[in-house]
Design an enzyme around this catalytic site. Structure first.
Site, short mmCIF file in Angstrom:
data_model
loop_
_atom_site.label_atom_id
_atom_site.label_comp_id
_atom_site.label_asym_id
_atom_site.label_seq_id
_atom_site.Cartn_x
_atom_site.Cartn_y
_atom_site.Cartn_z
N ASP A 34 -15.84 44.07 -25.48
CA ASP A 34 -16.93 43.24 -24.92
C ASP A 34 -16.63 41.75 -25.00
O ASP A 34 -17.46 40.92 -24.62
CB ASP A 34 -18.25 43.56 -25.63
CG ASP A 34 -18.19 43.24 -27.12
OD1 ASP A 34 -17.12 42.77 -27.60
OD2 ASP A 34 -19.21 43.45 -27.81
N GLU A 36 -15.87 39.97 -27.84
CA GLU A 36 -16.03 39.34 -29.16
C GLU A 36 -14.69 39.34 -29.91
O GLU A 36 -13.87 40.24 -29.74
CB GLU A 36 -17.08 40.10 -29.98
CG GLU A 36 -18.48 39.97 -29.40
CD GLU A 36 -19.51 40.77 -30.19
OE1 GLU A 36 -19.13 41.44 -31.18
OE2 GLU A 36 -20.69 40.73 -29.80
N ARG A 93 -16.50 14.77 -27.58
CA ARG A 93 -16.93 13.69 -26.69
C ARG A 93 -18.44 13.62 -26.54
O ARG A 93 -18.99 12.59 -26.18
CB ARG A 93 -16.25 13.85 -25.32
CG ARG A 93 -14.80 13.39 -25.38
CD ARG A 93 -14.05 13.67 -24.11
NE ARG A 93 -13.67 15.07 -24.01
CZ ARG A 93 -12.98 15.59 -23.00
NH1 ARG A 93 -12.62 14.83 -22.00
NH2 ARG A 93 -12.65 16.87 -23.00
N ASP A 165 -6.89 1.96 -19.93
CA ASP A 165 -8.25 1.40 -19.83
C ASP A 165 -8.44 0.38 -20.95
O ASP A 165 -7.67 0.34 -21.92
CB ASP A 165 -9.34 2.48 -19.85
CG ASP A 165 -9.25 3.42 -21.03
OD1 ASP A 165 -8.89 2.96 -22.12
OD2 ASP A 165 -9.53 4.62 -20.85
N LYS A 188 -10.02 0.44 -16.10
CA LYS A 188 -10.39 1.62 -15.32
C LYS A 188 -11.91 1.70 -15.23
O LYS A 188 -12.61 1.43 -16.21
CB LYS A 188 -9.86 2.86 -16.04
CG LYS A 188 -10.33 4.18 -15.50
CD LYS A 188 -9.94 5.33 -16.42
CE LYS A 188 -10.89 5.50 -17.58
NZ LYS A 188 -10.57 6.66 -18.44
N ASP A 215 -2.10 7.00 -23.81
CA ASP A 215 -3.55 7.23 -23.91
C ASP A 215 -3.80 8.21 -25.06
O ASP A 215 -2.90 8.94 -25.46
CB ASP A 215 -4.07 7.81 -22.59
CG ASP A 215 -5.56 7.53 -22.38
OD1 ASP A 215 -6.23 7.05 -23.31
OD2 ASP A 215 -6.04 7.81 -21.27
N THR A 220 -8.10 15.58 -17.00
CA THR A 220 -7.85 15.95 -15.59
C THR A 220 -6.63 15.23 -15.03
O THR A 220 -6.17 15.53 -13.93
CB THR A 220 -9.05 15.56 -14.70
OG1 THR A 220 -9.20 14.13 -14.72
CG2 THR A 220 -10.34 16.20 -15.20
N GLY A 222 -6.51 12.15 -14.03
CA GLY A 222 -6.85 11.08 -13.08
C GLY A 222 -6.51 9.70 -13.62
O GLY A 222 -5.94 8.86 -12.90
#
Ligand code: R5P
Length: 294
Positions: A34, A36, A93, A165, A188, A215, A220, A222
Site C-alpha cells: 500500500d 507504507e 523553505r 542573486d 535576480k 549558489d 528548477t 532557472g
C-alpha cells in the site's frame, strides 16, 4: 558510536563513520504494497550512541517519516544518545508563514524530529540557520559550500565567482576572498505571480574570464541558467555551476547545460542526478564531532 544510514544517505554516512572511526550500518527497509515504509536496524544498540543519517531531497514526506521511525526504533532499542544528520532538509523553505492559513512546515518537521528521540541535530546547509531554533535540542548547521567551490575552482580553473542573486552575494564574496579570486553578483527578480525570473543588475564585462556560478541550491535550474547566460553574454571564456544542494528538478540539468554551462558540481548531500559530485563527508564529520563532543 554507530552511524546508521536510514534510507538515503548518498555515501555521507559511511564517509562520516570512516572519519570518526565509528561503525557504519544501514537500516533494512521495504515498502508495503500500500506504499507504507517499513524499517528495521538489524543490530544490537543498547547503550550505544547512534548517529542517524538521512537526505530528504526527494520523496520528502516519506524520507522525513522514515527518519522519525528510525529515531523511534533506536530509542526503543535502548540507544544511549540519538543524534541526527540531515544531508538535505526538506520543508526548510517554509520557515515562516507567507500568507494566512499556512503552517510553518520547517517547525513541524524539526519539532517532530526531536519528539521522535533525536537529542542533537546537524543539518547540511539549511535554508536559514535561524530556523534550526525550531528544534528543541541542540542543533548545528554544517557549511559545505566553500568546499564545493574550492573543488570546482580546482577542476575548472575558474577566476571569478558569480553570485546569482543579491541575497547570496555576502557568502560568495567571502568564499571568493578565501580562494583569492574575484567575484560579482547578479540581481535576480522572481515574479510572485508565476515564478518567472528576470534580471536587475547584470555583470560587468568578463571577456576571456573563466567563471563559476555559485549558489546554495539549485532546484528548477532557472536561476543558474539565467546567470550562465548572463556570464556568456558578458564575454566569459567558460562558465560552470556549483551548489551545495543539487535538487535538479525536472529538466533542470538540461536547462543549465543548454544555457552553456561546461560543468555542474554539487555535493553528495543529495543524489547526484548526473552532476559532478563533491564528497563532503570529511568536513561534515569534523563539524559533527563538535556537535556531539560535550
Ligand atoms: C534562492 O534564494 C536560492 O538561493 C536559489 O537561487 C534558488 O532556490 C534556486 O532555485 P531555482 O533553481 O528553481 O531557480
Amino acid at each position: 558510536m554507530i552511524v546508521a544510514g536510514v534510507t538515503a544517505d548518498y555515501g555521507i554516512g559511511s564517509g562520516v563513520a570512516d572519519r570518526l572511526g565509528a561503525e557504519y550500518c544501514r537500516f533494512f527497509s521495504k515498502v508495503f504494497p500500500d506504499g507504507e515504509s517499513y524499517l528495521r536496524l538489524e543490530r544490537e544498540m543498547k547503550g550505544d550512541d547512534v548517529l542517524l543519517v538521512q537526505g530528504m531531497d526527494s520523496n520528502q514526506d516519506k524520507r522525513l517519516f522514515e527518519m522519525l521511525m528510525a529515531a523511534d526504533a533506536v530509542t526503543n532499542a535502548g540507544a544511549n544518545n540519538v543524534y541526527g544528520l540531515i544531508t538535505y532538509m526538506a520543508y526548510a523553505r517554509q520557515d515562516r508563514t507567507f500568507g494566512p492559513g499556512e503552517p510553518i512546515s520547517a517547525r513541524v518537521a524539526l519539532r517532530a524530529l526531536h519528539d521522535a528521540g533525536i537529542s542533537r541535530l546537524a543539518v547540511i546547509e539549511p535554508h536559514k540557520e535561524e530556523e534550526l531554533s525550531y528544534f528543541k535540542g541542540r542543533s548545528m548547521p554544517i557549511e559545505v559550500l566553500g568546499s564545493v567551490a574550492r573543488e570546482a575552482v580546482r577542476i575548472t580553473g575558474a577566476e571569478k565567482l558569480i553570485a546569482p542573486d543579491y541575497g547570496s552575494s555576502p557568502r560568495v564574496k567571502k568564499i571568493a576572498e578565501d580562494l583569492g579570486i574575484e567575484w560579482d553578483y547578479i540581481e535576480k527578480k522572481r515574479s510572485r505571480d508565476d515564478g518567472s525570473l528576470s534580471m536587475g543588475k547584470g555583470l560587468e564585462r568578463i571577456d576571456g574570464v573563466k567563471a563559476l556560478v555559485l549558489d546554495d541550491m539549485i532546484s528548477t535550474g532557472g536561476t543558474a541558467a539565467l546567470a550562465v547566460g548572463e556570464a556568456i553574454s558578458k564575454g566569459a571564456a567558460s562558465v560552470s555551476v556549483a551548489a551545495a544542494h543539487m535538487l535538479l528538478v525536472g529538466n533542470a540539468y538540461e536547462k543549465i547545460k543548454n544555457a552553456g554551462a561546461n560543468h555542474i558540481f554539487g555535493s553528495n548531500s543529495t543524489g547526484s542526478k548526473g552532476c559532478e559530485t563533491v564528497d563532503v563527508s570529511h568536513e561534515t564529520a569534523d563539524a559533527l564531532s563538535r556537535l556531539m563532543g560535550d
